[in-house]
Write a protein that holds these residues in place. Structure first.
Motif, PDB file in Angstrom:
ATOM      1  N   ASN A 113       0.794  -1.269  -0.010  1.00 46.32           N
ATOM      2  CA  ASN A 113      -0.017  -0.109  -0.020  1.00 46.32           C
ATOM      3  C   ASN A 113       0.817   1.115  -0.020  1.00 46.32           C
ATOM      4  O   ASN A 113       1.649   1.444   0.639  1.00 46.32           O
ATOM      5  CB  ASN A 113      -0.995   0.007   1.282  1.00 46.32           C
ATOM      6  CG  ASN A 113      -2.173  -1.146   0.987  1.00 46.32           C
ATOM      7  OD1 ASN A 113      -2.397  -1.340   0.127  1.00 46.32           O
ATOM      8  ND2 ASN A 113      -2.651  -1.334   2.076  1.00 46.32           N
ATOM      9  N   PHE A 114       0.518   2.255  -0.896  1.00 46.89           N
ATOM     10  CA  PHE A 114       1.187   3.442  -1.085  1.00 46.89           C
ATOM     11  C   PHE A 114       0.395   4.342  -0.908  1.00 46.89           C
ATOM     12  O   PHE A 114      -0.489   4.773  -1.440  1.00 46.89           O
ATOM     13  CB  PHE A 114       1.890   3.691  -2.338  1.00 46.89           C
ATOM     14  CG  PHE A 114       2.930   2.396  -2.979  1.00 46.89           C
ATOM     15  CD1 PHE A 114       4.342   2.626  -2.455  1.00 46.89           C
ATOM     16  CD2 PHE A 114       2.415   1.338  -3.379  1.00 46.89           C
ATOM     17  CE1 PHE A 114       5.074   1.747  -2.868  1.00 46.89           C
ATOM     18  CE2 PHE A 114       3.695   0.303  -3.861  1.00 46.89           C
ATOM     19  CZ  PHE A 114       4.639   0.659  -3.529  1.00 46.89           C
ATOM     20  N   PRO A 115       0.721   5.489   0.409  1.00 45.39           N
ATOM     21  CA  PRO A 115      -0.117   6.603   0.743  1.00 45.39           C
ATOM     22  C   PRO A 115       0.431   7.526  -0.220  1.00 45.39           C
ATOM     23  O   PRO A 115       1.310   8.343   0.016  1.00 45.39           O
ATOM     24  CB  PRO A 115      -0.047   6.737   2.038  1.00 45.39           C
ATOM     25  CG  PRO A 115       1.267   6.141   2.258  1.00 45.39           C
ATOM     26  CD  PRO A 115       1.508   5.131   1.404  1.00 45.39           C
ATOM     27  N   VAL A 116      -0.467   8.092  -1.306  1.00 44.15           N
ATOM     28  CA  VAL A 116      -0.077   9.149  -2.296  1.00 44.15           C
ATOM     29  C   VAL A 116      -0.763  10.550  -1.773  1.00 44.15           C
ATOM     30  O   VAL A 116      -1.991  10.559  -1.749  1.00 44.15           O
ATOM     31  CB  VAL A 116      -0.294   8.906  -3.583  1.00 44.15           C
ATOM     32  CG1 VAL A 116      -0.042   9.907  -4.526  1.00 44.15           C
ATOM     33  CG2 VAL A 116       0.143   7.456  -3.941  1.00 44.15           C
ATOM     34  N   LEU A 117       0.127  11.504  -1.513  1.00 49.13           N
ATOM     35  CA  LEU A 117      -0.163  12.576  -1.148  1.00 49.13           C
ATOM     36  C   LEU A 117      -0.473  13.755  -2.625  1.00 49.13           C
ATOM     37  O   LEU A 117       0.303  13.837  -3.233  1.00 49.13           O
ATOM     38  CB  LEU A 117       0.473  13.708  -0.160  1.00 49.13           C
ATOM     39  CG  LEU A 117       0.236  15.012  -0.020  1.00 49.13           C
ATOM     40  CD1 LEU A 117      -1.075  15.234   0.717  1.00 49.13           C
ATOM     41  CD2 LEU A 117       1.389  15.606   1.061  1.00 49.13           C
ATOM     42  N   LEU A 118      -1.627  14.248  -2.692  1.00 54.99           N
ATOM     43  CA  LEU A 118      -1.749  15.356  -3.642  1.00 54.99           C
ATOM     44  C   LEU A 118      -2.219  16.536  -3.085  1.00 54.99           C
ATOM     45  O   LEU A 118      -3.349  16.486  -2.546  1.00 54.99           O
ATOM     46  CB  LEU A 118      -2.991  14.922  -4.712  1.00 54.99           C
ATOM     47  CG  LEU A 118      -2.725  13.279  -5.649  1.00 54.99           C
ATOM     48  CD1 LEU A 118      -3.745  13.047  -6.462  1.00 54.99           C
ATOM     49  CD2 LEU A 118      -1.485  13.258  -6.146  1.00 54.99           C
ATOM     50  N   SER A 119      -1.341  17.523  -2.946  1.00 55.55           N
ATOM     51  CA  SER A 119      -1.546  18.865  -2.328  1.00 55.55           C
ATOM     52  C   SER A 119      -1.702  19.820  -3.362  1.00 55.55           C
ATOM     53  O   SER A 119      -0.969  20.125  -4.161  1.00 55.55           O
ATOM     54  CB  SER A 119      -0.298  18.984  -1.272  1.00 55.55           C
ATOM     55  OG  SER A 119      -0.476  20.365  -0.797  1.00 55.55           O
ATOM     56  N   ALA A 120      -2.931  20.705  -3.278  1.00 58.10           N
ATOM     57  CA  ALA A 120      -3.185  21.904  -3.678  1.00 58.10           C
ATOM     58  C   ALA A 120      -2.980  22.957  -2.763  1.00 58.10           C
ATOM     59  O   ALA A 120      -3.704  23.977  -3.123  1.00 58.10           O
ATOM     60  CB  ALA A 120      -4.634  21.824  -4.514  1.00 58.10           C
ATOM     61  N   HIS A 121      -2.114  22.782  -1.864  1.00 60.22           N
ATOM     62  CA  HIS A 121      -1.862  23.756  -0.886  1.00 60.22           C
ATOM     63  C   HIS A 121      -0.997  25.264  -1.634  1.00 60.22           C
ATOM     64  O   HIS A 121      -0.190  24.969  -2.413  1.00 60.22           O
ATOM     65  CB  HIS A 121      -0.938  23.329   0.143  1.00 60.22           C
ATOM     66  CG  HIS A 121      -0.746  24.336   1.423  1.00 60.22           C
ATOM     67  ND1 HIS A 121       0.086  25.614   1.366  1.00 60.22           N
ATOM     68  CD2 HIS A 121      -1.148  24.403   2.514  1.00 60.22           C
ATOM     69  CE1 HIS A 121      -0.072  25.922   2.524  1.00 60.22           C
ATOM     70  NE2 HIS A 121      -0.720  25.353   3.344  1.00 60.22           N
TER      71      HIS A 121
END
Length: 564
Positions: free
Chosen positions: A45-53
């Motif tokens: 399992n890979f936790p993928v962060l997609l940030s529009a900060h």
């Protein structure tokens, strides 16, 4: 360097290698501008962060822990509807821009095949994350809705057609280096060359353009050198560089940045190390707006109250002057006539020097004397009351300063518990929905060099449970001396000197004195702690402590955290 088009190119290459062909199993939105996709690929399992900060926009595999809200936001629910269970076909960059497309394939509610794409645009304050129907390019939803009156260039609302941001007249360097030789000839100075590279080629931030300019000016064959330099982005060797001005991240060895370099296995691990503190502080600030406002207001109110009461106390120091005036008026009453507004009388307490005494012409001599005695008695009686009120207000100031220090070291999950504490203490009113109980967070765990468990409370409720309920009486308790900070428990009745030092280091680091040197830390067995009746959460008293002095080191704290 910046997360520019070049770094995006390298990150897309890494994400494709690890994730393409995987399946999206779960979707979370723990923060307003950030999504986590749990992608399973090759039995992992890979936790993928997609940030529009607006300041920290990025895409990466992130192992930084997060806590989900009890109710999922609408955007997360829409993503779950269209993406959960879908296959991630590919990850691609739009030319060499800061735009990443996550192309997926799944099935809709009727079982028909559906292709949707997540498009992450990393454009500073204009950053956004779109869910787009691949066939029609219709925007299904997006993380930031922007009304038409705020953006007239393109539609940024659900139902509109997705259109790429306006394109600049620049060249993708991974496709062509046309014009590079002439740019180098026309710009012998490094700064001028960097500006021309940035304006002529796509995806260059100022720091990466400056780096290439330095490399080119030290080489001969410009095209070969540039091609070789660009190829490094396909096979990065990430480094985190500590400099006098701060910390920088680079995808490979950067000649224009000097400092202590630490290598990382992947770009994602590099970004976790770089953004952990920065983004964590920002997330805390976002979630702690109401808490911070309440704490600061209460702090300001109590400090103002103390100052006012100290002024009243200073006035009480003149109480004896009123008594003397009353006695003088009583002694020389025969000299006072009704209707007088003032009189000068010899003060037998001060070598018979004349003392001017103000009188009321509306009352008689006896009433004027009694008026001064009344003022004297009132001020004398107020002294004891003022001292008690100042002590109570100071306790409030100490309490709220402790909360401010805890917010400063808190993780986002700790803020909810600090809010709960303020609610329990009556400082906040929160309308909580029925059947929703706040999650009980746990102290952070560290392991000393010899493997001993050390726990650190991050707020008063954690401190209370840790010190008064879960710790054994023989465990060692540590806390900064007379400084707001965390309760630290070493789960050992006879820790080694090294373990004791590491526990003190954690106590100093997770306190208001984090940036200070030679921080005093008290320690003693938990069994010697006492909690006064009616005291606030986390407040304890003790005696028989030993004090040691340490200087907080972030690297050692990180090492103890990694031992977990």
């Amino acid at each position: 360097m910046s997360f520019d088009g070049l770094f995006t190119h390298a990150m897309v290459h890494e994400l494709n290698d690890k994730l393409a062909g995987g399946r999206i199993m779960k979707i979370h939105q723990p923060y307003a501008n950030e999504i986590f996709l749990i992608i399973r690929h090759n039995r992992q399992n890979f936790p993928v962060l997609l940030s529009a900060h607006p300041a920290f926009a990025r895409a990466q595999i992130s192992k930084i822990k997060y806590t989900n809200p009890q109710t999922a936001p609408n955007f997360a629910m829409m993503l779950r509807k269209h993406l959960e269970g879908s296959k991630l076909i590919k990850i691609e960059q739009v030319e060499n821009d800061r735009i990443i497309r996550f192309v997926t394939s799944g099935r809709d509610e009727l079982g028909d095949e559906e292709q949707t794409t997540l498009i992450l645009e990393m454009m500073g304050r204009h950053s956004n994350l779109f869910l787009v129907d691949e066939a029609t390019q219709r925007i299904i939803d997006l993380i930031k809705h922007v009304p038409a009156d705020q953006n007239r260039v393109r539609t940024l609302m659900p139902g509109g057609t997705y259109i790429l941001p306006p394109k600049q007249n620049v060249i993708n360097p991974f496709e062509s280096l046309d014009g590079l030789a002439n740019i180098i000839l026309d710009n012998p100075k490094t700064n001028d060359l960097a500006k021309e590279i940035q304006q002529h080629f796509q995806g260059f931030a100022h720091d990466s353009a400056n780096e290439l300019a330095h490399v080119l000016q030290q080489s001969g064959d410009s095209l070969a050198i540039t091609t070789s330099w660009l190829n490094h982005f396909n096979k990065p060797e990430p480094e985190l560089i500590s400099t006098d001005k701060g910390v920088a991240f680079t995808p490979f060895n950067w000649v224009t940045i000097d400092g202590i370099k630490a290598p990382y296995e992947s770009l994602s691990e590099l970004l976790d190390a770089y953004f952990a503190e920065k983004s964590e502080r920002d997330r805390v600030q976002q979630q702690a707006v109401i808490v911070l406002r309440t704490v600061r207001n209460e702090l300001k109110k109590n400090k103002k109250k103390i100052q006012k009461q100290k002024n009243e106390l200073a006035n009480a120091d003149h109480a004896d002057e009123y008594r003397v005036k009353g006695e003088l008026l009583t002694t020389y009453m025969s000299q006072i006539k009704r209707g007088m507004t003032e009189i000068e009388l010899p003060n037998y307490y001060d070598d018979n020097r004349l003392m001017k005494i103000t009188l009321s012409n509306q009352i008689g001599p006896s009433q004027n004397a009694q008026k001064y005695f009344t003022k004297y008695n009132k001020l004398k009686n107020s002294v004891k009351y003022l001292h008690s009120q100042i002590a109570l207000a100071q306790q409030e100031v100490d309490y709220f300063e402790t909360l401010l220090a805890q917010i400063d070291i808190a993780s986002p999950k700790d803020i909810a518990e600090i809010r709960e504490e303020l609610t329990q203490e009556g400082y906040l009113r929160v309308q909580r929905k029925k059947k929703q109980k706040p999650k009980v967070s746990q102290p952070e765990k560290f392991y000393a060099t010899d493997g001993t468990l050390i726990e650190v409370g991050k707020n008063n409720l954690q401190n209370e449970r840790l010190s008064m309920k879960t710790a054994a009486k023989s465990d060692i308790w540590l806390h900064t001396k007379d400084i707001p900070g965390s309760h630290v428990i070493i789960h050992d009745n006879e820790p080694t000197e090294q373990t004791l030092f590491e526990g003190a280091m954690l106590a100093a680091y997770f306190s208001k004195a984090r940036e200070s040197a030679n921080v005093p830390v008290d320690y003693l067995p938990v069994g010697r702690l006492r909690k006064p009746n009616g005291s606030k959460p986390g407040f304890v008293i003790f005696e028989g402590q030993t004090t040691m002095t340490v200087t907080p080191e972030a690297q050692l704290v990180q090492k103890l955290r990694q031992n977990n």
